[in-house]
Design an enzyme around this catalytic site. Sequence first.
Site, PDB file in Angstrom:
ATOM      1  N   HIS A 161      -5.843  -3.597   5.091  1.00  0.00           N
ATOM      2  CA  HIS A 161      -5.530  -3.852   3.676  1.00  0.00           C
ATOM      3  C   HIS A 161      -6.778  -4.360   2.966  1.00  0.00           C
ATOM      4  CE1 HIS A 161      -3.196  -4.769   0.123  1.00  0.00           C
ATOM      5  NE2 HIS A 161      -3.679  -5.996   0.119  1.00  0.00           N
TER       6      HIS A 161
ATOM      7  N   ASP B 257       0.828  -1.213   0.000  1.00  0.00           N
ATOM      8  CA  ASP B 257       0.000   0.000   0.000  1.00  0.00           C
ATOM      9  C   ASP B 257       0.858   1.257   0.000  1.00  0.00           C
ATOM     10  OD1 ASP B 257      -2.479  -1.364   0.017  1.00  0.00           O
ATOM     11  OD2 ASP B 257      -2.147  -1.852   2.111  1.00  0.00           O
TER      12      ASP B 257
HETATM   13  C1  LMR Z   1      -3.110  -6.649  -3.638  1.00  0.00           C
HETATM   14  O1  LMR Z   1      -3.403  -5.678  -2.949  1.00  0.00           O
HETATM   15  O2  LMR Z   1      -2.931  -6.557  -4.851  1.00  0.00           O
HETATM   16  C2  LMR Z   1      -2.918  -7.984  -2.962  1.00  0.00           C
HETATM   17  O3  LMR Z   1      -3.603  -8.003  -1.769  1.00  0.00           O
HETATM   18  C3  LMR Z   1      -3.194  -9.110  -3.886  1.00  0.00           C
HETATM   19  C4  LMR Z   1      -3.069 -10.515  -3.356  1.00  0.00           C
HETATM   20  O4  LMR Z   1      -3.967 -11.328  -3.611  1.00  0.00           O
HETATM   21  O5  LMR Z   1      -2.096 -10.877  -2.693  1.00  0.00           O
END
Ligand code: LMR
Length: 341
Positions: A202, A175
Amino acid sequence: MFSRSLSPAKSYFSKSCILKEHRRNAQVSIIGAANGIGSNLALLLKRNNNITRLNLYDDSEEVLSIGSDLSELPGGPRVASYSGYSFLPASIRSSHLIVMVSRIPRKPGYTRDQMLAANAPAVHRLCQTMAEINPDAVLAISTNPINSILPFASSLLFKYCAYDSAKIFGITQIDTARAKAYAAKALNVNPRHLYVPVIGGHSDETTVPLFSNMTPSHYKLDSCQADTLTKLVKKSGMEVVRHKQGVDSSTLAMAWSINEFVENMVEALYGGATVVNTFTANPHFGTRFFSGPTKIGCYGIVESCGANFHMSEYERVILGKAISQLNKEVGLGEEYARMEA
Ligand code: LMR
């Protein structure tokens, strides 16, 4: 009951530094090393001379070919690969840092509950094995939904008497990497010189980039730019899924950002103090878990993210919404662990 577990299970002061006395012996395991994130992460970590041994584990046999491929490269850590559940204990036995990237990726229309149900069994197996074989290691998880998976894993480790809140991390470095990349593009400056804290959790609803706290502080975005970039950071994960037509989510950016996290963590385990963006146990925002810039050292967390940001009104509003959603998602993970008990 769980709030008791927010303080480390073992006294901070009775612990010895995980690696300091044994310099240059950091061993790292990647769990899920055959998927798109894991294999790219393994390649990046093969360049890290601070790691002496890289243990690659996956349920799939493909991990064996990834291991032999990487073993052809000179320098960096020695690589060992393990395939199949019966080899999970061997793959983590001597590691100081265990990085779990196993996952069923997000898909369009997939709810957080479905994603939790899909990814929880692999997390459960790892927590159980870790508690039995190597309870002192640091555990870092990027498996989604992080907002629920981390409370889930923490509750399980607590149940197995192997919980230490200073040593379990949800990796949310992606992020801050995205916020930095988008801000640098908008300002037309080198991203190397920028830092944007991202707090909350997240997921689209809980990730809160704080562009008002960007450093160096003479770089400013107007409120319209900040609003646009905030939405972009929140939606980035799903955008990649759409471009990959629902088959996979972000793999290269995830591997890059997890590598950044691991580099910092290994540095910290050797006695250096660094800061990473991570989702951890954190009581400062009215939730039990929270993501943000976190100081780490050789014992794990030195200082979790505090509520001392000066925020714009816009950031304050989205943080308020994020916190109530985060409480639900944290509760979901804890409830899931109770059901598994
Ligand atoms: C993302 O933000 O792209 C990840 O959370 C993707 C993932 O599935 O690991």
